[in-house]
Design a protein around this motif. Sequence first.
Motif, PDB file in Angstrom:
ATOM      1  N   HIS A  29       0.831  -1.200   0.000  1.00 47.76           N
ATOM      2  CA  HIS A  29       0.000   0.000   0.000  1.00 47.76           C
ATOM      3  C   HIS A  29       0.864   1.248   0.000  1.00 47.76           C
ATOM      4  O   HIS A  29       1.946   1.279   0.587  1.00 47.76           O
ATOM      5  N   ARG A  30       0.356   2.295  -0.655  1.00 48.20           N
ATOM      6  CA  ARG A  30       1.127   3.520  -0.802  1.00 48.20           C
ATOM      7  C   ARG A  30       1.232   4.305   0.500  1.00 48.20           C
ATOM      8  O   ARG A  30       2.269   4.866   0.824  1.00 48.20           O
ATOM      9  N   TYR A  31       0.121   4.371   1.235  1.00 49.32           N
ATOM     10  CA  TYR A  31       0.065   5.256   2.395  1.00 49.32           C
ATOM     11  C   TYR A  31       0.291   4.485   3.700  1.00 49.32           C
ATOM     12  O   TYR A  31      -0.254   3.398   3.899  1.00 49.32           O
ATOM     13  N   ASP A  54       8.569  10.139   1.150  1.00 52.44           N
ATOM     14  CA  ASP A  54       7.578  11.217   1.223  1.00 52.44           C
ATOM     15  C   ASP A  54       6.796  11.104   2.524  1.00 52.44           C
ATOM     16  O   ASP A  54       5.997  10.180   2.693  1.00 52.44           O
ATOM     17  N   THR A  55       7.041  12.056   3.423  1.00 47.12           N
ATOM     18  CA  THR A  55       6.362  12.023   4.708  1.00 47.12           C
ATOM     19  C   THR A  55       5.869  13.424   5.067  1.00 47.12           C
ATOM     20  O   THR A  55       6.340  14.423   4.508  1.00 47.12           O
ATOM     21  N   SER A  67      10.727   7.784   9.056  1.00 45.65           N
ATOM     22  CA  SER A  67      11.465   7.540   7.821  1.00 45.65           C
ATOM     23  C   SER A  67      10.816   6.396   7.062  1.00 45.65           C
ATOM     24  O   SER A  67      10.292   5.452   7.668  1.00 45.65           O
ATOM     25  N   ARG A  68      10.868   6.500   5.750  1.00 46.63           N
ATOM     26  CA  ARG A  68      10.327   5.443   4.906  1.00 46.63           C
ATOM     27  C   ARG A  68      11.268   5.280   3.709  1.00 46.63           C
ATOM     28  O   ARG A  68      11.171   6.008   2.729  1.00 46.63           O
ATOM     29  N   SER A  69      12.153   4.337   3.819  1.00 48.12           N
ATOM     30  CA  SER A  69      13.136   4.083   2.763  1.00 48.12           C
ATOM     31  C   SER A  69      12.673   2.993   1.804  1.00 48.12           C
ATOM     32  O   SER A  69      13.212   2.848   0.697  1.00 48.12           O
TER      33      SER A  69
ATOM     34  N   SER B  98      -2.585  13.331   1.152  1.00 42.44           N
ATOM     35  CA  SER B  98      -2.928  13.140   2.559  1.00 42.44           C
ATOM     36  C   SER B  98      -3.491  11.756   2.835  1.00 42.44           C
ATOM     37  O   SER B  98      -3.567  11.340   3.980  1.00 42.44           O
ATOM     38  N   GLY B  99      -3.905  11.061   1.786  1.00 41.92           N
ATOM     39  CA  GLY B  99      -4.409   9.710   1.992  1.00 41.92           C
ATOM     40  C   GLY B  99      -5.560   9.690   2.964  1.00 41.92           C
ATOM     41  O   GLY B  99      -6.412  10.563   2.936  1.00 41.92           O
TER      42      GLY B  99
END
Lengths: 112, 114
Positions: A29-31, A54-55, A67-69, B98-99
């Motif tokens: 999932h993207r989010y 992207d956060t 963090s999202r690597s 923003s989801g």
Amino acid sequence: DAGITQSPRHKVTETGTPVTLRCHQTENHRYMYWYRQDPGHGLRLIHYSYGVKDTDKGEVSDGYSVSRSKTEDFLLTLESATSSQTSVYFCAISKRDISEAFFGQGTRLTVV
Amino acid sequence: GQQLNQSPQSMFIQEGEDVSMNCTSSSIFNTWLWYKQDPGEGPVLLIALYKAGELTSNGRLTAQFGITRKDSFLNISASIPSDVGIYFCAGSKQGETSGSRLTFGEGTQLTVNP
């Protein structure tokens, strides 16, 4: 459980120490989101991610970083834990905007 | 920050009774969600509502998206002991980046007496 694993499930740490909580998803999932749950406040959004690297901040982001690597992992870091950060932390994921969000089982963090 | 007013805070009912709870907001949401949380677990999605006026059922659960987009209610019919738990409403606003940023109500604690 919608393919979401949070670790650790429980942690006790001392004031002033750094803490990192991990959320791992197998749904691609993207989010991804981090919420905290406290009595009298329901769940409140800390930070969220809308893609790799992207956060953005949520409602209660002070004292937290993320963090999202990789798509599957979203890390929440308390740089210097305080007693006010004692809470239950939930990770959530969603596939697209205005989509349903699915939650992990939570991490109970106690800062002494 | 913005809040959702959820009521009642707690309910004590007998098995077989119907239950109703609601959520109101001062601002408009594009999506309303209802979750149930058991002790020591994360919230589990029950019903999602996407259109003003929409009425959606999931078994014994029925939820409606208010016509003003500022409220929603959840009904549980013929309650059973496993309905015990905390029920949360949540609202979301549309946004590409923003989801599903959700604003939650404080929850309704439901107790069902056999």
